[in-house]
Design a protein around this motif. Structure first.
Motif, PDB file in Angstrom:
ATOM      1  N   GLU A  73      35.993  -0.361 -15.050  1.00 31.62           N
ATOM      2  CA  GLU A  73      34.919   0.440 -14.460  1.00 31.62           C
ATOM      3  C   GLU A  73      33.797  -0.450 -13.922  1.00 31.62           C
ATOM      4  O   GLU A  73      33.271  -0.212 -12.832  1.00 31.62           O
ATOM      5  CB  GLU A  73      34.359   1.414 -15.497  1.00 31.62           C
ATOM      6  N   GLU A  74      33.442  -1.473 -14.685  1.00 35.49           N
ATOM      7  CA  GLU A  74      32.373  -2.377 -14.254  1.00 35.49           C
ATOM      8  C   GLU A  74      32.796  -3.202 -13.037  1.00 35.49           C
ATOM      9  O   GLU A  74      31.995  -3.430 -12.130  1.00 35.49           O
ATOM     10  CB  GLU A  74      31.949  -3.274 -15.415  1.00 35.49           C
TER      11      GLU A  74
ATOM     12  N   ASN B  91      34.950  -2.268 -10.776  1.00 35.48           N
ATOM     13  CA  ASN B  91      34.947  -1.350  -9.634  1.00 35.48           C
ATOM     14  C   ASN B  91      33.539  -1.100  -9.121  1.00 35.48           C
ATOM     15  O   ASN B  91      33.337  -0.946  -7.920  1.00 35.48           O
ATOM     16  CB  ASN B  91      35.633  -0.032  -9.997  1.00 35.48           C
ATOM     17  N   SER B  92      32.563  -1.076 -10.017  1.00 36.88           N
ATOM     18  CA  SER B  92      31.179  -0.864  -9.580  1.00 36.88           C
ATOM     19  C   SER B  92      30.632  -2.088  -8.836  1.00 36.88           C
ATOM     20  O   SER B  92      29.727  -1.963  -8.019  1.00 36.88           O
ATOM     21  CB  SER B  92      30.272  -0.506 -10.756  1.00 36.88           C
TER      22      SER B  92
ATOM     23  N   ARG C  48      24.353  -9.429 -12.897  1.00 40.60           N
ATOM     24  CA  ARG C  48      25.210  -8.305 -12.506  1.00 40.60           C
ATOM     25  C   ARG C  48      26.665  -8.521 -12.892  1.00 40.60           C
ATOM     26  O   ARG C  48      27.429  -7.570 -13.015  1.00 40.60           O
ATOM     27  CB  ARG C  48      25.084  -8.036 -11.014  1.00 40.60           C
TER      28      ARG C  48
END
Length: 127
Positions: free
Chosen positions: A111-112, A114-115, A56
């Motif tokens: 973005e990644e 934040n995810s 992840r």
């Protein structure tokens, strides 16, 4: 993807970005990846080791490392003829490839990250 180490991320960077100068390859590239890993640890509040990097975390680490690598290449005056990531491809044009590609990787990494989320810490002020 499986569990990786810093060298695995460096290998991915070599396949994404052509023309990485030999002055950056090796230990310096691993240091760039490690600094990105430390930033991710600080940002997410989660432990991300230099070996056994969980799946992840891998996409964000690759993109963040790529952005840092391209910024370093920009500082030393290197330029590449093309950079690609999946369907995204950037070739020489009027603007420096390094600037355009770096901005792309920074945006994706943000973005990644934040995810992945951030670990919140609450404390009570004495007073």
């Amino acid at each position: 993807m499986s569990t990786w180490n810093l060298g695995s991320v460096a290998t991915q960077l070599h396949s994404l970005i052509e023309g990485i100068p030999t002055a950056i390859s090796g230990a310096i590239l691993l240091d760039i990846v490690d600094r990105a890993r430390l930033y991710m640890e600080s940002y997410t509040g989660q432990a991300i080791g230099s070996v056994g990097i969980a799946e992840r975390f891998q996409p964000a680490l690759i993109d963040l490392s790529a952005a840092n690598l391209l910024a370093t290449m920009e500082l030393i005056g290197a330029d590449v003829s093309s950079v690609s990531l999946g369907e995204f491809s950037e070739s020489k044009g009027t603007q420096s490839n390094l600037s355009v590609a770096r901005a792309f990787f920074e945006q994706r990494a943000t973005e990644e990250l934040n995810s992945l989320g951030r670990q919140l810490r609450w404390s009570k002020a004495n007073g």
